[in-house]
Design a protein around this motif. Structure first.
Motif, PDB file in Angstrom:
ATOM      1  N   MET A   1       1.018  -1.129   0.069  1.00 57.29           N
ATOM      2  CA  MET A   1      -0.091   0.135  -0.164  1.00 57.29           C
ATOM      3  C   MET A   1       0.656   1.332  -0.017  1.00 57.29           C
ATOM      4  SD  MET A   1      -2.953   1.462   2.744  1.00 57.29           S
ATOM      5  CE  MET A   1      -2.363   0.090   3.841  1.00 57.29           C
ATOM      6  N   ASN A   2       0.557   2.241  -0.879  1.00 58.05           N
ATOM      7  CA  ASN A   2       1.359   3.368  -1.055  1.00 58.05           C
ATOM      8  C   ASN A   2       1.015   4.069   0.512  1.00 58.05           C
ATOM      9  OD1 ASN A   2       2.142   2.718  -3.354  1.00 58.05           O
ATOM     10  ND2 ASN A   2       0.945   3.972  -4.497  1.00 58.05           N
ATOM     11  N   ALA A   3       1.666   4.993   0.930  1.00 49.94           N
ATOM     12  CA  ALA A   3       1.740   6.018   1.969  1.00 49.94           C
ATOM     13  C   ALA A   3       1.007   7.177   1.403  1.00 49.94           C
ATOM     14  CB  ALA A   3       3.122   6.014   2.877  1.00 49.94           C
ATOM     15  N   LEU A   4       0.364   8.148   2.250  1.00 50.06           N
ATOM     16  CA  LEU A   4      -0.396   9.163   2.067  1.00 50.06           C
ATOM     17  C   LEU A   4       0.877  10.307   2.408  1.00 50.06           C
ATOM     18  CD1 LEU A   4      -3.631   8.811   3.829  1.00 50.06           C
ATOM     19  CD2 LEU A   4      -3.186   8.890   1.324  1.00 50.06           C
ATOM     20  N   LYS A   5       0.997  11.265   1.590  1.00 53.85           N
ATOM     21  CA  LYS A   5       1.720  12.604   1.936  1.00 53.85           C
ATOM     22  C   LYS A   5       0.719  13.441   2.488  1.00 53.85           C
ATOM     23  CE  LYS A   5       5.143  15.498   0.913  1.00 53.85           C
ATOM     24  NZ  LYS A   5       5.267  16.069   2.044  1.00 53.85           N
ATOM     25  N   VAL A   6       1.382  13.888   4.053  1.00 51.10           N
ATOM     26  CA  VAL A   6       0.325  14.376   4.706  1.00 51.10           C
ATOM     27  C   VAL A   6       1.049  15.821   5.414  1.00 51.10           C
ATOM     28  CG1 VAL A   6      -1.186  14.722   6.985  1.00 51.10           C
ATOM     29  CG2 VAL A   6      -0.933  12.453   5.556  1.00 51.10           C
ATOM     30  N   SER A   7       0.412  16.866   5.115  1.00 50.31           N
ATOM     31  CA  SER A   7       0.899  18.203   5.528  1.00 50.31           C
ATOM     32  C   SER A   7      -0.163  18.741   6.531  1.00 50.31           C
ATOM     33  CB  SER A   7       1.394  19.153   4.395  1.00 50.31           C
ATOM     34  OG  SER A   7       0.090  19.619   3.766  1.00 50.31           O
TER      35      SER A   7
ATOM     36  N   ASP B   1       0.008   6.124   6.910  1.00 52.06           N
ATOM     37  CA  ASP B   1      -0.591   4.902   6.294  1.00 52.06           C
ATOM     38  C   ASP B   1      -2.094   5.297   6.241  1.00 52.06           C
ATOM     39  OD1 ASP B   1       1.729   3.221   5.721  1.00 52.06           O
ATOM     40  OD2 ASP B   1       1.719   2.643   7.718  1.00 52.06           O
ATOM     41  N   TYR B   2      -2.448   6.147   7.252  1.00 49.03           N
ATOM     42  CA  TYR B   2      -3.784   6.307   7.706  1.00 49.03           C
ATOM     43  C   TYR B   2      -4.220   7.759   8.554  1.00 49.03           C
ATOM     44  CZ  TYR B   2      -8.389   5.594   9.893  1.00 49.03           C
ATOM     45  OH  TYR B   2      -9.846   5.652  10.163  1.00 49.03           O
ATOM     46  N   VAL B   3      -5.004   8.205   8.430  1.00 44.13           N
ATOM     47  CA  VAL B   3      -5.411   9.513   8.806  1.00 44.13           C
ATOM     48  C   VAL B   3      -6.928   9.578   9.166  1.00 44.13           C
ATOM     49  CG1 VAL B   3      -5.268  11.984   8.638  1.00 44.13           C
ATOM     50  CG2 VAL B   3      -3.529  10.699   7.480  1.00 44.13           C
ATOM     51  N   ALA B   4      -7.116   9.987  10.472  1.00 40.25           N
ATOM     52  CA  ALA B   4      -8.366   9.973  10.868  1.00 40.25           C
ATOM     53  C   ALA B   4      -8.615  11.468  11.198  1.00 40.25           C
ATOM     54  CB  ALA B   4      -8.778   9.188  12.173  1.00 40.25           C
ATOM     55  N   LEU B   5      -9.704  11.959  10.868  1.00 35.75           N
ATOM     56  CA  LEU B   5      -9.954  13.381  10.800  1.00 35.75           C
ATOM     57  C   LEU B   5     -11.341  13.634  11.266  1.00 35.75           C
ATOM     58  CD1 LEU B   5      -8.881  14.008   7.278  1.00 35.75           C
ATOM     59  CD2 LEU B   5      -7.697  15.070   9.271  1.00 35.75           C
TER      60      LEU B   5
ATOM     61  N   GLY C   1      -5.530   5.955  -1.971  1.00 36.95           N
ATOM     62  CA  GLY C   1      -6.576   5.400  -2.971  1.00 36.95           C
ATOM     63  C   GLY C   1      -8.218   6.122  -2.634  1.00 36.95           C
ATOM     64  N   HIS C   2      -8.104   7.021  -1.572  1.00 35.48           N
ATOM     65  CA  HIS C   2      -9.281   7.542  -0.966  1.00 35.48           C
ATOM     66  C   HIS C   2      -9.965   8.536  -2.186  1.00 35.48           C
ATOM     67  CE1 HIS C   2     -12.209   9.944   1.191  1.00 35.48           C
ATOM     68  NE2 HIS C   2     -12.167   9.194   2.336  1.00 35.48           N
TER      69      HIS C   2
ATOM     70  N   ALA D   1      -4.056  18.238  18.257  1.00 36.49           N
ATOM     71  CA  ALA D   1      -5.254  18.608  18.547  1.00 36.49           C
ATOM     72  C   ALA D   1      -5.703  19.981  17.679  1.00 36.49           C
ATOM     73  CB  ALA D   1      -5.250  18.968  20.109  1.00 36.49           C
ATOM     74  N   ILE D   2      -6.742  19.997  17.207  1.00 35.13           N
ATOM     75  CA  ILE D   2      -7.210  21.369  16.324  1.00 35.13           C
ATOM     76  C   ILE D   2      -8.455  22.056  16.757  1.00 35.13           C
ATOM     77  CG2 ILE D   2      -6.125  20.170  14.280  1.00 35.13           C
ATOM     78  CD1 ILE D   2      -9.062  19.905  13.424  1.00 35.13           C
ATOM     79  N   ASN D   3      -8.739  23.261  16.464  1.00 34.41           N
ATOM     80  CA  ASN D   3      -9.804  23.940  16.708  1.00 34.41           C
ATOM     81  C   ASN D   3     -10.887  23.830  15.711  1.00 34.41           C
ATOM     82  OD1 ASN D   3      -8.369  25.843  15.314  1.00 34.41           O
ATOM     83  ND2 ASN D   3      -9.017  27.600  16.469  1.00 34.41           N
ATOM     84  N   TRP D   4     -10.185  24.299  14.344  1.00 35.09           N
ATOM     85  CA  TRP D   4     -11.273  23.783  13.281  1.00 35.09           C
ATOM     86  C   TRP D   4     -10.242  24.213  11.904  1.00 35.09           C
ATOM     87  CZ3 TRP D   4     -11.710  27.512   9.395  1.00 35.09           C
ATOM     88  CH2 TRP D   4     -11.412  28.824   9.747  1.00 35.09           C
ATOM     89  N   GLY D   5     -10.688  23.771  10.857  1.00 39.10           N
ATOM     90  CA  GLY D   5      -9.793  23.981   9.820  1.00 39.10           C
ATOM     91  C   GLY D   5     -10.542  23.183   8.530  1.00 39.10           C
ATOM     92  N   TYR D   6      -9.697  22.913   7.544  1.00 34.82           N
ATOM     93  CA  TYR D   6     -10.170  22.117   6.191  1.00 34.82           C
ATOM     94  C   TYR D   6      -9.226  21.203   5.896  1.00 34.82           C
ATOM     95  CZ  TYR D   6     -13.134  26.298   5.600  1.00 34.82           C
ATOM     96  OH  TYR D   6     -14.136  27.377   5.899  1.00 34.82           O
ATOM     97  N   ALA D   7      -9.822  20.413   5.261  1.00 31.90           N
ATOM     98  CA  ALA D   7      -8.874  18.969   4.621  1.00 31.90           C
ATOM     99  C   ALA D   7      -9.116  18.973   3.073  1.00 31.90           C
ATOM    100  CB  ALA D   7      -8.936  17.685   5.585  1.00 31.90           C
ATOM    101  N   LYS D   8      -8.180  18.736   2.413  1.00 33.61           N
ATOM    102  CA  LYS D   8      -8.373  18.410   0.849  1.00 33.61           C
ATOM    103  C   LYS D   8      -7.544  17.079   0.891  1.00 33.61           C
ATOM    104  CE  LYS D   8      -5.836  20.336  -2.415  1.00 33.61           C
ATOM    105  NZ  LYS D   8      -5.348  21.209  -3.562  1.00 33.61           N
ATOM    106  N   VAL D   9      -8.368  16.139   0.204  1.00 37.23           N
ATOM    107  CA  VAL D   9      -7.814  14.940  -0.269  1.00 37.23           C
ATOM    108  C   VAL D   9      -7.535  15.112  -1.701  1.00 37.23           C
ATOM    109  CG1 VAL D   9      -8.064  12.228   0.032  1.00 37.23           C
ATOM    110  CG2 VAL D   9      -8.543  13.777   1.886  1.00 37.23           C
ATOM    111  N   GLN D  10      -6.414  14.819  -2.197  1.00 37.08           N
ATOM    112  CA  GLN D  10      -6.232  14.675  -3.698  1.00 37.08           C
ATOM    113  C   GLN D  10      -5.178  13.487  -4.020  1.00 37.08           C
ATOM    114  OE1 GLN D  10      -5.570  18.556  -5.672  1.00 37.08           O
ATOM    115  NE2 GLN D  10      -6.627  17.668  -7.419  1.00 37.08           N
ATOM    116  N   GLY D  11      -5.726  12.522  -4.651  1.00 33.97           N
ATOM    117  CA  GLY D  11      -4.638  11.157  -4.901  1.00 33.97           C
ATOM    118  C   GLY D  11      -4.219  10.874  -3.640  1.00 33.97           C
TER     119      GLY D  11
END
Length: 126
Positions: A1-7, A21-25, A37-38, A62-72
């Motif tokens: 499985m390919n790893a996700l590049k996360v910033s 490998d996995y991100v829970a948001l 592959g999401h 830990a976060i207060n609020w924001g946005y996530a963009k998943v692409q590839g």
């Protein structure tokens, strides 16, 4: 499985830049996970904890609020305020204290706050 590049970025700079490998948001409509592959998506994030899983280790933000963009295989997360909780850091107790303060300030929902703090405690002690 390919790893996700996360910033994970705040207005004050980069909190995390690496692979997972996995991100829970904490989505505004409920918690969701992202793996390689999401489907592409843009999501509003609410007060909570981002869980970054890689090589059987977890990092928490830990976060207060924001946005996530998943692409590839890329997940870009833009956050208003965030605290990285590193289990391997000598400063972990200070980070936990700051994270709890951030979460409490960001949400008036005491049940949600207690749930998130309990999750942080169980993951960092495990």
């Amino acid at each position: 499985m390919n790893a996700l590049k996360v910033s994970v970025t705040t207005p004050y700079g980069m909190i995390f830049d690496g692979e997972a490998d996995y991100v829970a948001l904490p989505g505004a409509e409920g918690e969701f996970g992202v793996m390689s592959g999401h489907s592409d998506m843009l999501a509003l994030l609410k007060t909570g904890v981002i869980e970054l899983n890689h090589n059987k280790s977890k990092e928490l933000v830990a976060i207060n609020w924001g946005y996530a963009k998943v692409q590839g295989n890329q997940v870009d997360i833009l956050i208003d305020r965030a605290i990285l909780i590193d289990k391997n850091s000598s400063q972990m107790s200070k980070a936990m204290e700051n994270a709890k303060k951030l979460l409490e300030e960001a949400s008036s929902d005491k049940i949600a706050f207690s749930s998130v703090v309990s999750k942080i405690d169980s993951i960092t002690k495990g």
